[in-house]
Design a protein around this motif. Structure first.
Motif, PDB file in Angstrom:
ATOM      1  N   HIS A 102       0.850  -1.191   0.000  1.00  0.00           N
ATOM      2  CA  HIS A 102       0.000   0.000   0.000  1.00  0.00           C
ATOM      3  C   HIS A 102       0.890   1.247   0.000  1.00  0.00           C
ATOM      4  N   ASP A 122      -4.329   5.292  -4.363  1.00  0.00           N
ATOM      5  CA  ASP A 122      -4.988   5.941  -3.237  1.00  0.00           C
ATOM      6  C   ASP A 122      -6.447   5.481  -3.168  1.00  0.00           C
ATOM      7  N   ARG A 123      -7.122   5.869  -2.103  1.00  0.00           N
ATOM      8  CA  ARG A 123      -8.546   5.559  -1.975  1.00  0.00           C
ATOM      9  C   ARG A 123      -9.331   6.151  -3.141  1.00  0.00           C
ATOM     10  N   THR A 154     -14.812  10.266  -4.069  1.00  0.00           N
ATOM     11  CA  THR A 154     -16.255  10.335  -4.300  1.00  0.00           C
ATOM     12  C   THR A 154     -16.624  11.475  -5.240  1.00  0.00           C
ATOM     13  N   ARG A 165     -13.001   7.985 -10.052  1.00  0.00           N
ATOM     14  CA  ARG A 165     -14.171   7.253  -9.558  1.00  0.00           C
ATOM     15  C   ARG A 165     -14.927   6.581 -10.705  1.00  0.00           C
ATOM     16  N   VAL A 195      -8.630  -2.096  -3.628  1.00  0.00           N
ATOM     17  CA  VAL A 195      -7.785  -0.902  -3.698  1.00  0.00           C
ATOM     18  C   VAL A 195      -6.763  -0.989  -2.576  1.00  0.00           C
ATOM     19  N   MET A 197      -4.877   1.043  -0.885  1.00  0.00           N
ATOM     20  CA  MET A 197      -4.958   1.955   0.261  1.00  0.00           C
ATOM     21  C   MET A 197      -6.275   1.837   1.013  1.00  0.00           C
ATOM     22  N   GLU A 198      -7.130   0.915   0.590  1.00  0.00           N
ATOM     23  CA  GLU A 198      -8.382   0.647   1.311  1.00  0.00           C
ATOM     24  C   GLU A 198      -8.408  -0.768   1.888  1.00  0.00           C
ATOM     25  N   HIS A 199      -7.289  -1.485   1.791  1.00  0.00           N
ATOM     26  CA  HIS A 199      -7.261  -2.888   2.203  1.00  0.00           C
ATOM     27  C   HIS A 199      -6.478  -3.062   3.509  1.00  0.00           C
ATOM     28  N   THR A 256      -8.885  -1.974   5.481  1.00  0.00           N
ATOM     29  CA  THR A 256      -9.732  -0.809   5.703  1.00  0.00           C
ATOM     30  C   THR A 256      -8.937   0.432   5.322  1.00  0.00           C
ATOM     31  N   ALA A 257      -9.647   1.505   4.985  1.00  0.00           N
ATOM     32  CA  ALA A 257      -8.973   2.748   4.641  1.00  0.00           C
ATOM     33  C   ALA A 257      -8.246   3.345   5.836  1.00  0.00           C
ATOM     34  N   PRO A 291      -4.662   0.495   6.400  1.00  0.00           N
ATOM     35  CA  PRO A 291      -4.243  -0.320   5.258  1.00  0.00           C
ATOM     36  C   PRO A 291      -3.063  -1.220   5.599  1.00  0.00           C
TER      37      PRO A 291
END
Length: 375
Positions: free
Chosen positions: A8, A299-300, A303, A312, A331, A333-335, A337-338, A341
């Motif tokens: 990450h 990156d995450r 939105t 997005r 993703v 940087m979301e693994h 959890t954000a 990571p």
């Protein structure tokens, strides 16, 4: 059992491959974390890699591939690796490279300005002139002029310069249970002449074998949609003529360019990017019908609209595709959890490819293995 580890790093790449036979390979190295920022959630890459090598009781990688010389694929490499061409970059604690893989652009590009890129170029050139510890990916004739100028004897070793459409010598499914098929750099016919495309970036289909089961992984670097489309067109045409195996097939796909819409199309789309037909074919027809994994080293996902990746709209295309096929879009940087990571580890064995599940429990993270997919 083989393992893929995606670190990450934000919008940057480093993939570690651990083969069942103990060999270790690294694809790109970008140490992006700011050590002075306690809120920086990106990986402490040198520490993670050194700890892993120490556990394996070694100080080297069998292969280190630099897919191209952009900063988000090489940052910090000159501080981490032992470079054969300069004693200033040798010494205790540096990691050795048994074999370096680079595209031809790393050798022949005369416009390199970044200091780390110039050092890696010098290392690649040194190894090429010495005819050892390197593989260069290109049509062989692309290097002739440079070799004539810089090397006293032309290198004729066919296993040193690897053209697209070949598997990489030194690895095979019988001995190593892995093979690397080269998609890029490549050339295509235009008005009767071969025109080089995407010469600065490596793209492979990697086939892993475990317990008689083959699992396919696409490792792509910063490849734009038109080059991906050309790869699909060339590969499908060759397969139809020669009846080859599906060299576009994939169970795991490492996305190009950190989930940029420009790897799908030149149109971002309002809510979802619609890929050009050839790229849609790559993702929708050549991917595993179920249980596939798409990895966004980024990156995450934002939105709102952004000028830089990840976008997005591109992420929506990949997520919808995986939702329709009972797969996963992950993703880095979301693994898992954000907020916390961790490295994304994919296990490859007789059950195919599956993500190691990580469950946060208070201050600790517990790693488990997801059940293998059927088939």
């Amino acid at each position: 059992m083989h393992k893929l580890t995606f670190h990450h790093l934000g919008n940057a790449d480093c993939c570690r491959i651990d083969l069942a036979n103990g060999k270790k390979l690294l694809f790109d190295y970008a140490n992006m974390r700011d050590p002075n920022d306690k809120y920086d959630l990106r990986a402490d890459l040198p520490t993670l890699l050194l700890d892993d090598l120490k556990a394996a009781r070694r100080d080297y990688y069998d292969v280190v591939a630099f897919t191209h010389l952009d900063d988000d694929h090489i940052r910090g490499a000159a501080d981490f690796f032992w470079l054969e061409h300069d004693e200033d970059y040798q010494g205790e604690g540096r990691v050795k490279i048994k074999e370096m893989w680079v595209p031809a652009a790393v050798i022949i590009d005369e416009d390199v300005t970044d200091e780390t890129a110039k050092l890696l170029q010098a290392e690649a050139r040194y190894r090429l002139i010495r005819n050892e510890g390197i593989k260069v990916f290109s049509r062989p004739e692309k290097l002739d002029e440079w070799l004539e100028e810089h090397a006293s004897d032309l290198i004729e070793e066919e296993d040193l310069v690897i053209d697209a459409g070949r598997t990489v010598p030194g690895f095979n499914l019988d001995d190593d249970e892995v093979e690397f098929f080269v998609h890029s750099p490549f050339a295509e016919a235009c008005d009767g002449e071969l025109v080089d495309r995407n010469e600065g970036s490596l793209v492979f289909q990697v086939v892993f074998r475990a317990d008689g089961v083959d699992t396919r992984v696409i490792l792509s670097a910063d490849t734009p949609y038109d080059n991906l489309a050309a790869i699909v067109t060339i590969t499908e045409a060759h397969a139809s003529q020669h009846g080859d195996v599906d060299r576009l097939g994939w169970d795991v796909f490492k996305l190009p360019h950190h989930c940029s819409y420009l790897s799908l199309s030149n149109e971002k789309g309002k809510e979802k990017t619609q890929p050009v037909p050839e790229v849609a074919c790559l993702f929708e027809e050549h991917g595993a019908p179920e249980g596939a994994i798409i990895v966004s080293t980024s990156d995450r996902i934002p939105t709102t609209d952004t000028t830089q990746p990840p976008h997005r709209q591109a992420a929506r295309y990949y997520q919808d595709l995986m939702d329709d096929n009972d797969g996963e879009f992950v993703v880095t940087m979301e693994h898992p959890t954000a907020a916390r990571p961790e490295p994304l580890v994919i296990i490859i064995d007789g059950g195919g490819a599956r993500r190691e599940k990580q469950i946060s429990r208070g201050a600790t993270t517990v790693t488990t293995q997801a059940a293998p997919r059927a088939g």
